[in-house]
Design a protein around this motif. Structure first.
Motif, PDB file in Angstrom:
ATOM      1  N   LYS A 101       0.848  -1.200   0.000  1.00  0.00           N
ATOM      2  CA  LYS A 101       0.000   0.000   0.000  1.00  0.00           C
ATOM      3  C   LYS A 101       0.881   1.245   0.000  1.00  0.00           C
ATOM      4  N   LYS A 102       1.896   1.255   0.857  1.00  0.00           N
ATOM      5  CA  LYS A 102       2.817   2.394   0.961  1.00  0.00           C
ATOM      6  C   LYS A 102       3.544   2.645  -0.357  1.00  0.00           C
ATOM      7  N   ASP A 103       3.922   1.565  -1.062  1.00  0.00           N
ATOM      8  CA  ASP A 103       4.638   1.662  -2.338  1.00  0.00           C
ATOM      9  C   ASP A 103       3.696   1.834  -3.530  1.00  0.00           C
ATOM     10  N   ASN A 104       2.384   2.006  -3.267  1.00  0.00           N
ATOM     11  CA  ASN A 104       1.360   2.175  -4.312  1.00  0.00           C
ATOM     12  C   ASN A 104       1.248   0.986  -5.256  1.00  0.00           C
ATOM     13  N   GLU A 105       1.612  -0.209  -4.776  1.00  0.00           N
ATOM     14  CA  GLU A 105       1.412  -1.418  -5.576  1.00  0.00           C
ATOM     15  C   GLU A 105      -0.044  -1.849  -5.511  1.00  0.00           C
ATOM     16  N   ASN A 106      -0.720  -1.524  -4.405  1.00  0.00           N
ATOM     17  CA  ASN A 106      -2.143  -1.767  -4.237  1.00  0.00           C
ATOM     18  C   ASN A 106      -2.769  -0.448  -3.819  1.00  0.00           C
ATOM     19  N   GLY A 107      -3.995  -0.209  -4.286  1.00  0.00           N
ATOM     20  CA  GLY A 107      -4.656   1.062  -4.019  1.00  0.00           C
ATOM     21  C   GLY A 107      -5.300   1.162  -2.652  1.00  0.00           C
ATOM     22  N   SER A 108      -5.430   0.028  -1.963  1.00  0.00           N
ATOM     23  CA  SER A 108      -6.049   0.037  -0.633  1.00  0.00           C
ATOM     24  C   SER A 108      -5.285  -0.898   0.286  1.00  0.00           C
ATOM     25  N   ILE A 109      -5.485  -0.723   1.574  1.00  0.00           N
ATOM     26  CA  ILE A 109      -4.827  -1.604   2.535  1.00  0.00           C
ATOM     27  C   ILE A 109      -5.388  -3.017   2.415  1.00  0.00           C
ATOM     28  N   ILE A 110      -6.673  -3.152   2.101  1.00  0.00           N
ATOM     29  CA  ILE A 110      -7.270  -4.485   1.900  1.00  0.00           C
ATOM     30  C   ILE A 110      -6.561  -5.190   0.742  1.00  0.00           C
ATOM     31  N   GLY A 111      -6.381  -4.478  -0.361  1.00  0.00           N
ATOM     32  CA  GLY A 111      -5.683  -5.056  -1.511  1.00  0.00           C
ATOM     33  C   GLY A 111      -4.260  -5.449  -1.172  1.00  0.00           C
ATOM     34  N   GLY A 112      -3.607  -4.636  -0.345  1.00  0.00           N
ATOM     35  CA  GLY A 112      -2.237  -4.933   0.053  1.00  0.00           C
ATOM     36  C   GLY A 112      -2.146  -6.142   0.962  1.00  0.00           C
ATOM     37  N   ILE A 113      -2.985  -6.194   1.970  1.00  0.00           N
ATOM     38  CA  ILE A 113      -2.933  -7.301   2.933  1.00  0.00           C
ATOM     39  C   ILE A 113      -3.282  -8.633   2.267  1.00  0.00           C
ATOM     40  N   PHE A 114      -4.275  -8.626   1.385  1.00  0.00           N
ATOM     41  CA  PHE A 114      -4.653  -9.870   0.706  1.00  0.00           C
ATOM     42  C   PHE A 114      -3.803 -10.151  -0.531  1.00  0.00           C
ATOM     43  N   ALA A 115      -2.824  -9.268  -0.827  1.00  0.00           N
ATOM     44  CA  ALA A 115      -1.914  -9.440  -1.972  1.00  0.00           C
ATOM     45  C   ALA A 115      -2.696  -9.609  -3.280  1.00  0.00           C
TER      46      ALA A 115
ATOM     47  N   THR B  62     -15.412 -10.019  -0.070  1.00  0.00           N
ATOM     48  CA  THR B  62     -14.557  -8.855  -0.311  1.00  0.00           C
ATOM     49  C   THR B  62     -13.860  -8.974  -1.661  1.00  0.00           C
ATOM     50  N   LEU B  63     -13.367 -10.173  -1.972  1.00  0.00           N
ATOM     51  CA  LEU B  63     -12.679 -10.401  -3.239  1.00  0.00           C
ATOM     52  C   LEU B  63     -13.602 -10.148  -4.425  1.00  0.00           C
ATOM     53  N   VAL B  64     -14.797 -10.731  -4.409  1.00  0.00           N
ATOM     54  CA  VAL B  64     -15.697 -10.568  -5.550  1.00  0.00           C
ATOM     55  C   VAL B  64     -16.249  -9.141  -5.626  1.00  0.00           C
ATOM     56  N   ASP B  65     -16.508  -8.503  -4.479  1.00  0.00           N
ATOM     57  CA  ASP B  65     -16.960  -7.114  -4.476  1.00  0.00           C
ATOM     58  C   ASP B  65     -15.868  -6.199  -5.032  1.00  0.00           C
ATOM     59  N   SER B  66     -14.618  -6.480  -4.683  1.00  0.00           N
ATOM     60  CA  SER B  66     -13.499  -5.683  -5.206  1.00  0.00           C
ATOM     61  C   SER B  66     -13.391  -5.815  -6.721  1.00  0.00           C
ATOM     62  N   ALA B  67     -13.532  -7.032  -7.232  1.00  0.00           N
ATOM     63  CA  ALA B  67     -13.447  -7.248  -8.681  1.00  0.00           C
ATOM     64  C   ALA B  67     -14.605  -6.552  -9.398  1.00  0.00           C
ATOM     65  N   MET B  68     -15.823  -6.746  -8.889  1.00  0.00           N
ATOM     66  CA  MET B  68     -16.991  -6.153  -9.550  1.00  0.00           C
ATOM     67  C   MET B  68     -16.969  -4.632  -9.436  1.00  0.00           C
ATOM     68  N   GLY B  69     -16.621  -4.114  -8.271  1.00  0.00           N
ATOM     69  CA  GLY B  69     -16.572  -2.664  -8.080  1.00  0.00           C
ATOM     70  C   GLY B  69     -15.491  -1.994  -8.907  1.00  0.00           C
ATOM     71  N   THR B  70     -14.343  -2.651  -9.002  1.00  0.00           N
ATOM     72  CA  THR B  70     -13.262  -2.098  -9.823  1.00  0.00           C
ATOM     73  C   THR B  70     -13.690  -2.047 -11.285  1.00  0.00           C
ATOM     74  N   LEU B  71     -14.302  -3.122 -11.767  1.00  0.00           N
ATOM     75  CA  LEU B  71     -14.780  -3.129 -13.152  1.00  0.00           C
ATOM     76  C   LEU B  71     -15.830  -2.042 -13.368  1.00  0.00           C
ATOM     77  N   ALA B  72     -16.767  -1.908 -12.435  1.00  0.00           N
ATOM     78  CA  ALA B  72     -17.801  -0.872 -12.565  1.00  0.00           C
ATOM     79  C   ALA B  72     -17.160   0.509 -12.699  1.00  0.00           C
ATOM     80  N   ASN B  73     -16.123   0.770 -11.907  1.00  0.00           N
ATOM     81  CA  ASN B  73     -15.442   2.062 -11.976  1.00  0.00           C
ATOM     82  C   ASN B  73     -14.612   2.216 -13.246  1.00  0.00           C
TER      83      ASN B  73
END
Length: 162
Positions: A34-48, A82-93
């Motif tokens: 998250k700090k290195d901007n490899e993931n846009g959120s802490i959830i994305g970072g923690i779950f890799a 969380t995984l499926v919501d992240s995928a669907m929400g990212t696509l929607a955006n």
């Protein structure tokens, strides 16, 4: 604050099992991503979370680790959601014009099989895009090809504040 974090880290390391160390490593690597901007959120970072556009659809994949487990040693249903919501929400955006965003207004998840194996991958496809809402279909698939969950989500479209 730094001193308190160091004390907490030292306390967690004291007598830690190999599994405890693996969990701490994944959590710290997630903060670093998250700090290195490899993931846009802490959830994305923690779950890799790894993201990919594939065949016109969007996918997010995560490794299955003790961080994702419930007490039965399978992926926690909330992690799957969380995984499926992240995928669907990212696509929607992704499909919206610049200056617009979308947030989840409804998430429906049908759990079909346990989350086991090496990885889970969520696939998302737009079903309908209107002027106020987007409906997205999602699937979560385990590394052995089993469908772990099927989901639909509705996303409200809004104009971002400038």
């Amino acid at each position: 604050m730094k001193e308190h974090v160091q004390e907490l880290l030292d306390e967690c390391l004291s007598g830690a099992t190999d599994e405890d160390l693996l969990i701490l490593k994944q959590l710290l690597e997630g903060v670093k991503r998250k700090k290195d901007n490899e993931n846009g959120s802490i959830i994305g970072g923690i779950f890799a979370m790894e993201r990919e556009v594939k065949d016109g659809n969007f996918e997010i994949s995560i490794p299955i680790t003790p961080v994702t487990h419930n007490s039965l040693q399978i992926v926690h249903g909330g992690v799957t959601a969380t995984l499926v919501d992240s995928a669907m929400g990212t696509l929607a955006n992704m499909v919206l014009p610049e200056g617009y965003g979308a947030v989840t207004t409804n998430l429906n998840v049908h759990y079909l099989a346990p989350g086991i194996g090496d990885r889970l991958t969520a696939q998302a496809t737009v079903v309908h895009q209107g002027s106020k809402t987007i409906v997205v279909d999602g699937k979560v698939i385990s590394s052995d090809g089993k469908i772990v969950a099927h989901s639909t989500g509705s996303f409200f479209i809004f104009q971002k504040k400038r």
